[in-house]
Write an enzyme that holds these catalytic residues in place. Sequence first.
Site, PDB file in Angstrom:
ATOM      1  N   SER A 102     100.013 -87.436  11.755  1.00 49.60           N
ATOM      2  CA  SER A 102     101.364 -86.878  11.827  1.00 49.60           C
ATOM      3  C   SER A 102     101.745 -86.604  13.282  1.00 49.60           C
ATOM      4  O   SER A 102     102.872 -86.836  13.707  1.00 49.60           O
ATOM      5  CB  SER A 102     101.446 -85.556  11.050  1.00 49.60           C
ATOM      6  N   LYS A 107      93.081 -76.465  11.870  1.00 53.57           N
ATOM      7  CA  LYS A 107      92.961 -77.927  12.018  1.00 53.57           C
ATOM      8  C   LYS A 107      93.499 -78.368  13.383  1.00 53.57           C
ATOM      9  O   LYS A 107      92.866 -79.153  14.088  1.00 53.57           O
ATOM     10  CB  LYS A 107      93.775 -78.650  10.936  1.00 53.57           C
ATOM     11  N   LYS A 159     103.436 -76.780  12.546  1.00 58.52           N
ATOM     12  CA  LYS A 159     103.357 -78.064  11.838  1.00 58.52           C
ATOM     13  C   LYS A 159     102.607 -77.903  10.534  1.00 58.52           C
ATOM     14  O   LYS A 159     101.568 -77.231  10.484  1.00 58.52           O
ATOM     15  CB  LYS A 159     102.613 -79.069  12.741  1.00 58.52           C
ATOM     16  N   LYS A 201     103.208 -74.033   6.787  1.00 57.05           N
ATOM     17  CA  LYS A 201     103.152 -74.679   5.466  1.00 57.05           C
ATOM     18  C   LYS A 201     104.373 -74.256   4.685  1.00 57.05           C
ATOM     19  O   LYS A 201     104.906 -73.171   4.871  1.00 57.05           O
ATOM     20  CB  LYS A 201     101.889 -74.254   4.719  1.00 57.05           C
ATOM     21  N   ASN A 226      97.100 -88.954  -3.468  1.00 62.72           N
ATOM     22  CA  ASN A 226      97.105 -89.818  -2.285  1.00 62.72           C
ATOM     23  C   ASN A 226      95.742 -89.792  -1.591  1.00 62.72           C
ATOM     24  O   ASN A 226      95.180 -90.843  -1.264  1.00 62.72           O
ATOM     25  CB  ASN A 226      98.220 -89.388  -1.326  1.00 62.72           C
ATOM     26  N   THR A 235      94.685 -89.169   5.966  1.00 66.80           N
ATOM     27  CA  THR A 235      93.800 -88.079   5.543  1.00 66.80           C
ATOM     28  C   THR A 235      92.529 -88.674   4.942  1.00 66.80           C
ATOM     29  O   THR A 235      91.411 -88.250   5.250  1.00 66.80           O
ATOM     30  CB  THR A 235      94.515 -87.165   4.524  1.00 66.80           C
TER      31      THR A 235
HETATM   32  N1  GLU Z   1      99.697 -81.550   4.307  1.00 66.84           N
HETATM   33  C1  GLU Z   1      98.711 -82.087   5.169  1.00 66.84           C
HETATM   34  C2  GLU Z   1      97.634 -81.062   5.446  1.00 66.84           C
HETATM   35  O1  GLU Z   1      97.406 -80.156   4.674  1.00 66.84           O
HETATM   36  C3  GLU Z   1      99.313 -82.734   6.428  1.00 66.84           C
HETATM   37  C4  GLU Z   1     100.155 -81.856   7.289  1.00 66.84           C
HETATM   38  C5  GLU Z   1     100.878 -82.620   8.381  1.00 66.84           C
HETATM   39  O2  GLU Z   1     100.774 -83.827   8.434  1.00 66.84           O
HETATM   40  O3  GLU Z   1     101.570 -81.961   9.180  1.00 66.84           O
HETATM   41  O4  GLU Z   1      96.908 -81.160   6.401  1.00 66.84           O
END
Ligand code: GLU
Length: 429
Positions: free
Chosen positions: A363, A109, A85, A121, A236, A205
Site C-alpha cells: 500500500s 507494522k 494508514k 483503522k 483474499n 499480504t
Molecule cells: N488492512 C490491511 C492490514 O491490516 C492493510 C492496510 C493498508 O494497506 O493500509 O494490514
Amino acid sequence: MSTKVSKRLAAGANMPAPGEDVLKNTQEAIHAALTRLGYSDTVYELLKEPIRVLTVRIPVRMDDGHTEVFTGYRAQHNDAIGPTKGGIRFHPDVTLDEVKALSIWMSIKCGIFGLPYGGAKGGIVCDPRKLSIHEQERLARGYVRAVSQIVGPAKDIPAPDVYTNPQVMAWMYDEYSRIREYDSPNFITGKPLVLGGSQGREQATALGVVVATREAAAQAGIDLKEARVIVQGFGNVGSNVARILHEMGVKVVGISDANGALYNENGLDIPDLFDKRDSFGVVTTNFSHVISNEELLVKPCDILIPAALENQITEHNARDIQAKLIVEAANGPTTPMADAILEERGILVVPDVLANAGGVTVSYFEWVQNNQGWYWTEDEVNSRLERMMVNAVHNILKTARRYQVSTRLAAYMVGIRPFAEAMRWRGWL
Ligand code: GLU
C-alpha cells in the site's frame, strides 16, 4: 503448568470473548515493549489509545426504498511519524475497541517496516453478505462523506480490510475526489490497477506471509518441501497464501472458511478450491464432508497459518495444536493466554504485526507511485516487498534473541520505538 500461564489463569485472563479483550491485550503488549525499552509512563500514556477516533452514523437508502442507519468508526493511533494508514473493514462484529486495537497494530507494522506512517483503522458494523452491490456502494460513499474531514493523502490513507476490496476502494476514491474537487488517487490504496492501484497489491499480504513462513521455517528447522500446512480462512489473504504455497510445491492439507473446513493429509486440490471460492472466500459449501474450524486447528500439520479473524487460538486449543510453527496472517488470531502456552511448548510464532505487514507495505508502494505518477512493474513490487520482509523477519528474530523475549514482544519493541523517538523529536514529550 508454567508460572506465566498459571498467573494469567489466576488473573482471569482465560475467557476472552471475540473482540472483548483485544484493546486491553494490545495495551498490555505496548506497555511491556515500552517498559523493556526503558521508556517512561508518559510515552505509554500517549500510545495506549488512538490520538483521534471518530464515530459516525451513516444513513443508506436500501434497494426497497427504506433507509437504514449504519455505525462506522475511524481510529487514528498516532501521527508523529506521518499521516496515518490502515484498512476499513465491513463486518457485523466490528466494535470501537476492536478498531482502536487494529489501529495500534497498524502503527506497529509501520514501525517494523520503517514506513512513514502511523496506524489507523476503520470499520462499519454491517454484513456485506446481506447487502446488494448498490447498497454496498451507497454505504461506502456515505462512510467517506462522514469521515472526509479527518482523512486525506497527507492525513490518513485508507485501504481494504476484511470484506472490502478494490471495488469498494474505487467507490471511496471516486467519492473523495468529488468532495475535494480534484483527482486524489493517493487518498486510498488497494485500488483497481486501472485507477492507480499497484501491481502486486492484491496478493501482497499473502506473498509477505509466504516469505515470512519460508524464513521462519528455515529457522525452526522445517523443510518446506516435506511440510504440511493448514491455512485457516480463505478470503483474499488465506486463499492466496494457499495458492502461492501450492505453486511452490508445498503441501496444503487444510483450509477453512466461514462455513467450515476441509482436511486431507495427502494435500488438497488448491487450484480447484481457489477457482470455486465466492467473493467472500466461501468454498466449503461445494463439499459434503466438511469439518469445523475448531477441528481443523488441531489437525496434524507442521505449519499453521491463521488467516481469518481475531481470537482463534485460545487457551482452549493452544495445547492441542500440532504445528511447530504458527504464522499469523490474520490480525490478532492468538490470545495472550494461548501465546504463553505456545511459548511454553516451544512453538515458534511469527506475530501478525510482522507476518501480515506485506499488505500495508505494498500500500505504501502504491501511495508512492500515486504521488509520483510513475508506476512500477510487478517484479519491482514483489522483489522490494520480499527484501523488506526478509530483513524484518531476521531483525525481529535477532531482537528476540538479544533481549531474550518472545518474537511478539520483540516485534512490539521494534515497532513502537520509532513512535517514541518521533514524539520526542517533535517535542511532545
Ligand atoms: N488492512 C490491511 C492490514 O491490516 C492493510 C492496510 C493498508 O494497506 O493500509 O494490514
